[in-house]
Scaffold this active site. Structure first.
Site, PDB file in Angstrom:
ATOM      1  N   HIS A  11     -34.051  38.308  17.431  1.00  0.00           N
ATOM      2  CA  HIS A  11     -35.113  38.525  18.423  1.00  0.00           C
ATOM      3  C   HIS A  11     -34.999  37.473  19.546  1.00  0.00           C
ATOM      4  O   HIS A  11     -35.881  36.633  19.727  1.00  0.00           O
ATOM      5  CB  HIS A  11     -36.450  38.405  17.689  1.00  0.00           C
ATOM      6  CG  HIS A  11     -37.670  38.835  18.424  1.00  0.00           C
ATOM      7  ND1 HIS A  11     -37.929  38.522  19.741  1.00  0.00           N
ATOM      8  CD2 HIS A  11     -38.734  39.567  17.999  1.00  0.00           C
ATOM      9  CE1 HIS A  11     -39.099  39.015  20.084  1.00  0.00           C
ATOM     10  NE2 HIS A  11     -39.612  39.664  19.045  1.00  0.00           N
ATOM     11  N   GLU A  43     -32.873  42.041  22.019  1.00  0.00           N
ATOM     12  CA  GLU A  43     -32.793  41.865  20.574  1.00  0.00           C
ATOM     13  C   GLU A  43     -31.728  42.773  19.968  1.00  0.00           C
ATOM     14  O   GLU A  43     -31.906  44.003  19.915  1.00  0.00           O
ATOM     15  CB  GLU A  43     -34.154  42.159  19.949  1.00  0.00           C
ATOM     16  CG  GLU A  43     -35.287  41.378  20.602  1.00  0.00           C
ATOM     17  CD  GLU A  43     -36.654  41.814  20.131  1.00  0.00           C
ATOM     18  OE1 GLU A  43     -36.771  42.211  18.939  1.00  0.00           O
ATOM     19  OE2 GLU A  43     -37.606  41.775  20.923  1.00  0.00           O
TER      20      GLU A  43
END
Length: 288
Positions: A153, A260
């Site tokens: 992320h 991500e």
């Protein structure tokens, strides 16, 4: 491991206990809480990663850097009470190996301890040098199939997100969390998209593996190459969204965008007993 090699030291950074890794090409910082890369600064450039100046501190999740979402992304396939993005980002990861390659690149390996009810082993490798190479390897130790979703992320720092664009997404289908619909990307990604301007929470599906984040206000291009992934999440909460996030300044959204590398939505991984899966990314930077 008890002894750190040359160039790897312990420090407190932004209130977080971290390992500082110095190489001839770059400096990085890693929190063992969450196994979370916090900073990667190649020579001649500002930090490529963003950490919220008002982040929560361990044992809570750290806001920024590269949180590891595992063994599920968001709450996909999980009950309402499940921890958002899984337990990996709020667990302590022991450092299992640290060494130097011939050119001075640092190689660190971390492992997430096994958890009751999750028949998976997880290890991370970080190569810190001219570029950043990061991978997470999952090994299924159980005796029944397991559905895995996950993401690296990454919060990329930009000088002005309203000017930033992301290439490599044109024509791709994406799921939009805001309206629950599926749409097709027209042109490069930006917060100026007339369909839903000023914010983004999208899972792009069937992606390739190379994306360029163009940051004209910062004078640089950040390149992201992903492997073991056919989905990419692009997230920025926008002004209203940032104001509702407790561990982010109201104007924090202006200086980052999350790209991500993921296995999410239709890109979930079905692991059979004994199977492995590797999700990895390579991050590099050049002047515009």
């Amino acid at each position: 491991m008890n002894t750190l090699p040359d160039g790897v030291t312990s420090e407190t950074w932004c209130g977080i206990e971290a390992l500082r890794v110095e190489t001839p090409f770059s400096v990085a910082r890693i929190s063992l809480h969450g196994g979370q890369l916090l900073s990667f600064t190649p020579n001649g450039f500002d930090d490529l990663l963003w950490v919220s100046p008002t982040t929560s501190l361990p044992p809570k999740a750290i806001r920024g850097g590269v949180p590891v979402c595992w063994p599920y992304f968001g709450k996909q396939g999980q009950p309402d009470g499940a921890v958002q993005h899984g337990h990996a980002r709020i667990s302590r990861w022991p450092l299992t190996e640290a060494k130097r390659e011939a050119d001075g690149t640092a190689v660190l390996k971390l492992a997430l301890p096994l958890r009751d009810g999750v028949p998976l082993e997880l290890q991370m490798s970080l190569h810190i040098g001219r570029e950043l190479r990061q991978s997470i390897d999952t090994l299924h130790r159980g005796d029944a199939p397991y559905r895995l979703t996950q993401a690296l992320h990454t919060y990329f720092r930009v000088a002005d997100v309203t000017q930033a664009t992301v290439t490599g997404l044109e024509g791709l289908r994406y799921d939009d969390k805001y309206d629950g619909g599926t749409h097709v990307q027209s042109g490069d990604w930006s917060l100026r998209d007339p369909r839903d301007p000023g914010r983004s929470d999208r899972i792009y599906i069937g992606t390739g593996h190379r994306f360029d984040l163009l940051d004209p206000a910062g004078g640089r291009r950040i390149r992201l190459d992903t492997f073991g992934s056919r989905s990419l999440v692009v997230w920025n909460p926008g002004e209203a969204g940032a104001a509702a996030i407790g561990d982010m300044p109201d104007d924090g959204w202006r200086t980052f965008v999350c790209l991500e590398a993921a296995n999410a939505s239709d890109d979930a991984i079905e692991l059979e007993p004994g199977q492995r899966h590797r999700l990895s990314q390579v991050v590099s930077v050049a002047a515009l």
